[in-house]
Structure formats: structure tokens, C-alpha cells
Design an enzyme around this catalytic site. Structure first.
Site, mmCIF file in Angstrom:
data_model
loop_
_atom_site.group_PDB
_atom_site.id
_atom_site.type_symbol
_atom_site.label_atom_id
_atom_site.label_comp_id
_atom_site.label_asym_id
_atom_site.label_seq_id
_atom_site.Cartn_x
_atom_site.Cartn_y
_atom_site.Cartn_z
ATOM 1 N N ASP A 74 -9.381 -4.581 -5.776
ATOM 2 C CA ASP A 74 -8.959 -3.623 -4.742
ATOM 3 C C ASP A 74 -9.792 -2.346 -4.869
ATOM 4 O O ASP A 74 -9.571 -1.538 -5.766
ATOM 5 C CB ASP A 74 -7.467 -3.314 -4.914
ATOM 6 C CG ASP A 74 -6.864 -2.574 -3.730
ATOM 7 O OD1 ASP A 74 -7.624 -1.891 -3.026
ATOM 8 O OD2 ASP A 74 -5.643 -2.683 -3.519
ATOM 9 N N HIS A 122 -7.739 -5.247 -1.326
ATOM 10 C CA HIS A 122 -6.474 -4.631 -0.904
ATOM 11 C C HIS A 122 -5.653 -5.553 0.000
ATOM 12 O O HIS A 122 -4.431 -5.443 0.063
ATOM 13 C CB HIS A 122 -6.770 -3.306 -0.185
ATOM 14 C CG HIS A 122 -5.586 -2.413 -0.022
ATOM 15 N ND1 HIS A 122 -4.807 -1.993 -1.086
ATOM 16 C CD2 HIS A 122 -5.027 -1.845 1.081
ATOM 17 C CE1 HIS A 122 -3.831 -1.217 -0.643
ATOM 18 N NE2 HIS A 122 -3.940 -1.114 0.664
ATOM 19 N N SER A 147 0.845 -1.192 0.000
ATOM 20 C CA SER A 147 0.000 0.000 0.000
ATOM 21 C C SER A 147 0.885 1.248 0.000
ATOM 22 O O SER A 147 1.658 1.435 -0.942
ATOM 23 C CB SER A 147 -0.955 -0.036 1.198
ATOM 24 O OG SER A 147 -1.965 0.935 1.066
#
Length: 743
Positions: free
Chosen positions: A669, A701, A594
């Protein structure tokens, strides 16, 4: 600490010296739950202050129970609810008491919507007559009992409903809800993700008014994701997602009066343009609602008190910051409606006491450390309980302090990460403690002295199990980089020999206010790092500028330039560590997920003379692709700050790639869209850069489900061996070899 447990810990500490403990950690063990810790599920302190409840589940009988324990003896006194005794349900996996504890909501089935939101099947169980009422035949959201436990409110298809638990009558209180247009009482995607809440409605004290936020997302741009599934044709998930600089939902505050059946809009005495309402909360006055309003830049936060009977609003607190203000859940109203508030206004996060009119009574805590959790106020003892970093930014301790700021006392005695759950009368607290060398242990402590009354649960069996494996101590230190002492941990191979050289593999996250270097027990990735260490790598993590718990100045230095100072710190750290005699400076890699993927990509590109490889999982590749609330909090809008967005986004630095790069993303995601990776891939192709990548169909995600996590970590482990291992062949060598063949 009992002798058995102490011996287990000693065994863990001396692992690297005991060669008979040479069992290797495997990826299969990590992801099969071999190292899972035991905890206390759904702990709730009963109102009498003498008991607490726990959710227990018998795997053999599949029976769920809510069991009541005595704080003083820790003995189970009664099973309050048992699914075995309820004909209409097979079991439940969560519960929530009404305020008076006469009823309890049982969760029997839930389907995830986004990160925090769920559609679920819920029942209300009456403790006294043991009756059961199904909340709705449909899957609903955020069922919430009224304070008097006579009604329950919930969201369904973007509207709000109230069910009378006495008559069974259901009343629909909003009618304009429509998917991707209007949402009543439930947050939109960006509020849920970035303001960390889903339920945007609240009951007043007398159970006769409901205040809620309405979201008009009609003009918010839509994002669509293909869902590949297993059918012949794919489908699409289409939802409203405001990217940086784009249109947000128009929010408004509303009130429904259950007595008059009147629905009205609440307005405050100030004109706002393009704003947020990140929190609403009723005070102890049944007709006074508090609401927090925030400007789009998120550097101004107003706290309003609104009298719903007279429609008079008063601004009682207005905070401003040169960078941004973090919204918290720490607002607490005392009996006289004075309130507790936390703020970074003196440079560190601290507790403040204000009158109901918003006049500062006193700053309760102060010092060059951060309050990290507010636990509550004991009005009989005039004492506040909180968690802080006073014992070092990587540690957490529980403290008490008088409301006037005097007699501060450290209640937890053992260094590491401590967190508390207090009894309702603040006689006791259950402390959860762990450290890098101590798995989670739960103890009953005196709230007055902090002394341990009894041990409740430990993970000594896990400690003994780990003692059978070849592991290394996680070494904490600081490293001076770019004029700052940065927190660092390092894991070396158990058979570390300082006369040899080892490849260096770095992990970081680095997002604003985050912390990866903390004195707490292993997460799943820590076992992976231990595995890599025993395979010959030195693993390091450093929290650079922009991370949290070291003061506002350290955290907010990255304002308007995300990815500049954080990347500089990772590159400088790698250079400095590469100078150590036992680290091979030609074999340095970095990875992250991320924000960490954004960072690792940037580090490899901008630090191409230092890093030889990077792995980026679900990375943001340009802040132009990410949402409004998060991105603009730190960057303002791309229209206002184009250079800040573009100069530090890895997608604009692909031409600098020299080393090996692995890019990973899930196509489902909803947070960091796979668009980020697709645009990065295209940029790399056009720059004629070779790289590796992996796409996980329909994974969100978190990239999990079935065999997914094991596959992902095998992929990354193999890539590490291929690029940093003894038999590595670098990307430059491969391209040179290919060129020679063509020549």
C-alpha cells in the site's frame, strides 16, 4: 421506458414480497462479475456536434474499434479505426483524439505506477492517410498531442520530450530529470494522489509553447516498501512521500519555446514560501497562461494570468477560507477570456463569472444546494450546463442556466443520479441515470428541453437477473443525531419481522467532502450488504458531519479535529438505532476502508459501550503517518496542532478496546502505508488487547488481484458471523473463559 424494462423494475421492487424469488447472493457471484453493469466505454462527442464515438471490443475476434454513431438516429455510421486493419498492433483499449480530430492516440499497453499514473505503449493513428506512428520504443507517460496535431509531448524518466509527427524527430526539452530527485512535467506522488492529476504540462493554442511544473523532491523524505514477490530475496520500492509536517517538493513553473528552443522559468509577481501549484492551463490567448498558486495550509488560492511574451504576471483572483479551499477542474475560459469559476465562498459550491481582469460579473447560481459538476458553456445560446443537488443532497440532476443567472431549468426528470455528456454543439446530451432501484440506463436527451429523444442502452437483463434473488429495498431516510439531520440508508432482511431482534452492521467512510448515502445503483459492496441482510443482519450507512454536499459549514466543522465529530455521530447513531425494538443493542458492529478504517477503529475504541465489533481495512491509525497535502488541508501540521493529531487517532485509544477487532492491510500500500497497521498492532500488544488481523502480501490500497478480493470478503463475512451472529462468542467472554482455565 419500455414495458420489458418496467416489468423488470417492478419485479425488483417487490422482491421481498415474492417468496419464489429466493435465490441467495453468494460472494463468488459478487466477485466473478455476475452483477456487472453494461456501459458506454470511452464516449467522445465529435466536433461536428452531430456524432459521437464509442470504443467497442469484440471478445471473440479480439478486435478493437472506434465506431462513430449519429446522435439523432443512434445508428452506427462508420468504423473509424479498427485494430483488425492495422498490422502493427493486436488491439487497443483506450483512445484520445487530437483537438482537430485528424489523429488519435491508441493505447495498446499500460503498466500502473501509482493510483492514476501509467507507463504505456502508445501509437498515433492518422485518420486521413491511415498511417501509424509509435510514440516511443520505451514505455512513456501522458502522451499529449499539440492542438495542431503535428507534434506529441510525453514524459520519460522524469524528463519531457516532443516528437515531430511529420519528420519523426524526437527533441528532449529537459535534461535534469532523475528518479527521487527531479521530475519535469509529471506530478510527484502527493500531487498525483491529492490534487488528482498526473500530466503537469500543457500546450498553448498555437502549438509552439509548452508550460510545465518542475518538482524538486531531493529533500523529501523517502519511504520504502518490501516487495516479497516469488524470488528467494525480496526487493524494495523506494519513493518520495512527504508525511504531515515534513518537507514537500519545491515546485517551479517553466516554459519551453519550440521556435527559439529556449527553456525558461516563469515567476509571478509575489513571493511565496512553501507553496503548491495545483493547476496550470493556457487561456485562449496563445501567450497567456493561467496558474493557480496555493499556500501550504490550503486556505488561500491565487489565480494568476501570465503573459509569456512580456513576462508580466497579474493576480486576477485571490480566495481565502477560514478552513480550506478545494481545488477543482472547473476553470473555463470563454472566447473573450472571461472565465467560469466555482467557489464555496457563499457557503455552498456555486458557479461564478469573472472578466479576464478578475472582476466579478455575476454569481450564476445560488441557493442552499451544491453545484457538483460543470459541463460547459454554449456561447450561441449563452447557456451554462451543470449538475447539482438542488433536488436533494443524495440525488443529482442536470440543469441549464443563462450566463446572467436567469432561466434555470431542470433538464433531467427522473429522481436519482443523473450525469450528462453533451454533444460538442450542445444540441443533445447523453444522460446516464441510475437509482437505488434502477440500474444504469443511457438515453439521448434534448439539451434545450431535457426531453428523452431515444433510449440508447439499459441494464434490463441485469434487473431481471436480480429479480431471481432474495433482496431488500434500500430505505433512505434521515436520522437526527447531535442536532443534525443525517442522511441514512437501511437494508433489512427480506423476511423482516419487527417482533424479532436483529444484529446491526454499520458501514461508513466519513472522509471530508465524501458521500456514501446516495441514490444510485448498487456497487459491489451493496450486493454484499444484500447478502448479509438475507443472512439476518440489518445493514445501515449514515453520512455524519464532515461529509459533503450539504454546504461548507457542515463539511468543514471537522477542521483541525479529524475523527472527533465524525466518530461522535457514528456512536450516537448506533445508540439511537440500538433503541429500536427490532435491533439487538448487544450486537452492533461497524466497518470501513481507508478513512473508514480509521473511523471504525475509533468507533470501537471510543464507543466501547456501544460497538461490539469493528473491521478496519487499510486504516490510517495516526494522521502523523499520512501525507502532507491531504492531512494538512484539514489539520494544519502536527507541529502546529499536536492535540488534534493525537487525541483523535485510534492508535492512542487502544486501551479502550473491549469488543472484537479485525485489522486488515496490504503490504504494498503506497497510499496508507502498512506502517499504520504495524504500529497499531504493537500498541494493541503492549496494551494486552486480543484482536484478529490479516496481511495481504504486496497488495496495494485496493487489495485486489487474482483470488484476493474473494478471500478478503470471506474473511470479513466469517468474522461478522463469529462476532455478531446468533452463535457469537464475544471477546470478553473468550478472555474470561481463558482466565478461568488458567485459574
Amino acid at each position: 421506458m419500455n414495458l420489458k424494462y418496467a416489468l423488470a423494475i417492478i419485479g425488483f421492487l417487490t422482491t421481498s414480497l415474492i417468496y419464489c424469488q429466493n435465490k441467495q447472493i453468494t460472494l463468488e457471484e459478487i466477485w466473478s462479475g455476475t452483477f456487472r453493469t453494461e456501459g458506454m466505454q470511452a464516449l467522445h462527442s465529435m466536433k461536428n456536434g452531430k456524432q459521437y464515438s464509442i470504443l467497442n471490443f469484440d471478445r471473440q475476434t479480439r478486435n478493437s474499434t472506434i465506431d462513430i454513431y449519429d446522435y439523432k438516429t443512434l445508428q452506427k455510421e462508420i468504423t473509424l479505426v479498427s485494430s483488425e486493419e492495422i498490422e502493427d498492433i493486436e488491439g487497443f483499449f483506450d483512445y484520445t483524439f487530437s483537438e482537430d480530430e485528424s489523429k488519435v492516440i491508441l493505447t495498446t499497453n499500460e503498466v500502473p505506477v501509482f493510483r492514476r499514473s501509467r507507463l504505456g505503449e502508445y501509437y498515433v493513428y492518422d485518420i486521413n492517410d491511415k498511417s501509424l506512428i509509435k510514440v516511443s520504443e520505451e514505455l512513456v507517460q501522458e502522451p499529449t498531442l499539440s492542438p495542431d496535431a503535428s507534434k506529441i509531448a510525453y514524459g520519460y524518466k522524469n524528463n519531457l520530450y516532443v516528437k515531430d509527427l511529420v519528420t519523426g524527430k524526437v527533441e528532449q526539452i529537459t535534461f535534469d530529470g532523475e528518479k527521487n530527485k527531479i521530475i519535469n512535467g509529471i506530478t510527484d506522488w502527493v500531487y498525483e494522489e491529492e490534487f488528482s492529476f498526473v500530466r503537469a504540462f500543457d500546450w498553448n493554442k498555437d502549438s509552439n509553447q509548452i508550460a510545465f511544473i518542475r518538482f524538486d523532491e531531493t529533500n523529501v523524505p523517502e519511504f520504502s516498501m518490501d516487495v516479497y514477490g516469488s524470488d528467494l530475496y525480496q526487493t524494495q520500492q523506494v519513493f518520495k512521500y512527504p508525511k504531515a509536517g515534513e518537507t514537500n517538493s519545491i515546485v517551479s513553473l517553466h516554459l519551453y519555446d519550440l521556435n527559439t528552443k529556449k527553456l525558461s522559468e516563469i515567476k509571478v509577481d509575489k513571493s511565496y514560501n512553501d507553496f503548491y501549484i495545483p493547476r496550470i492551463q493556457w487561456t485562449n490567448d496563445t501567450n497567456v497562461l493561467s496558474a493557480q498558486y496555493m499556500n501550504r495550509h490550503q486556505n488561500e488560492l491565487d489565480l494568476w494570468m501570465i503573459n509569456t511574451s512580456s513576462n508580466v504576471s497579474k493576480l486576477v483572483l485571490a480566495e481565502k477560507d477560514k478552513a480550506y479551499i478545494d481545488v477543482t477542474f472547473d476553470l473555463t475560459f470563454l472566447k473573450d477570456n472571461s472565465f467560469i469559476w466555482t467557489s464555496e465562498k457563499d457557503g455552498f459550491n456555486h458557479i461564478y463569472h469573472y472578466s479576464r481582469e478578475g472582476e466579478l460579473i455575476n454569481q450564476v447560481t445560488n441557493g442552499n444546494w451544491e453545484v457538483t459538476n460543470y459541463y460547459g458553456y454554449n456561447d450561441k445560446a449563452n447557456t451554462i450546463y451543470f449538475q447539482s443537488t438542488e433536488n436533494g443532497s443524495i440525488n443529482r440532476d442536470v440543469y441549464s442556466i443563462k450566463l446572467n443567472g436567469k432561466n434555470k431549468k431542470r433538464l433531467t426528470k427522473t429522481t436519482g443520479s443523473n450525469s450528462a455528456s453533451f454533444s460538442a454543439d450542445f444540441t443533445y446530451f447523453i444522460n446516464t441515470h441510475s437509482s437505488a432501484i434502477t440500474p444504469p440506463e443511457y438515453t439521448l436527451n434534448s439539451a434545450k428541453s431535457g426531453e428523452v429523444v431515444k433510449s440508447i442502452k439499459d441494464n434490463d437483463k441485469l434487473a431481471q437477473k436480480i429479480g431471481d434473488y432474495k433482496t431488500s429495498k434500500k430505505e433512505f431516510s434521515t436520522i437526527n443525531v447531535n442536532g443534525n439531520d443525517l442522511n441514512m440508508w437501511m437494508i433489512k432482511p427480506a423476511d423482516f419481522d419487527e417482533t424479532k431482534t436483529y444484529p446491526l452492521f454499520m458501514y461508513q467512510y466519513s472522509g471530508p467532502g465524501s458521500q456514501s448515502v446516495a441514490n444510485r445503483w448498487n456497487g459491489t459492496n451493496d450486493y454484499w450488504y444484500q447478502m448479509l441482510a438475507q443472512e439476518g443482519y440489518i445493514v445501515v450507512c449514515v453520512d455524519g458531519r464532515g461529509t459533503g454536499f450539504k454546504g461548507a459549514e457542515f463539511k468543514k466543522v471537522t477542521q483541525n479535529e479529524l475523527g472527533k465529530y465524525e466518530v461522535e455521530d457514528q456512536i450516537a447513531t448506533a445508540k439511537k438505532l440500538g433503541e429500536l425494538p427490532y435491533i439487538d443493542e448487544s450486537r452492533i458492529g461497524i466497518w470501513g476502508w481507508s478513512y473508514g478504517g480509521f473511523m471504525s477503529s475509533n468507533a470501537l475504541f471510543k464507543g466501547n459501550d456501544v460497538f461490539n465489533m469493528a473491521i478496519a481495512v487499510a486504516p490510517v491509525t495516526s494522521w502523523r503517518f499520512y501525507d502532507t497535502i491531504y492531512t494538512e488541508r484539514y489539520m494544519t501540521t502536527p507541529q502546529e496542532n499536536p492535540s488534534g493529531y493525537d487525541e483523535n487517532s485510534p492508535i492512542n485509544h487502544v486501551d479502550k478496546l473491549k469488543g472484537d477487532f479485525l485489522l486488515i492491510h496490504g503490504t504494498g500500500d503506497d497510499n496508507v502505508h502498512v506502517q499504520n497497521t504495524m504500529r497499531m498492532v504493537e500498541a494493541l500488544i503492549q496494551a494486552d488487547k486480543q484482536f484478529e488481523w490479516m496481511i495481504y502480501p504486496d497488495k496495494n490500497h485496493g487489495i485486489y488481484g487474482g483470488n484476493t478480493r474473494l478471500h478478503l470478503y470471506k474473511k470479513m463475512t466469517n468474522f461478522i458471523h463469529e462476532t455478531l451472529g446468533d452463535k457469537r462468542e464475544t471477546r470478553v467472554e473468550k478472555e474470561q473463559e481463558s482466565s478461568n482455565i488458567k485459574g
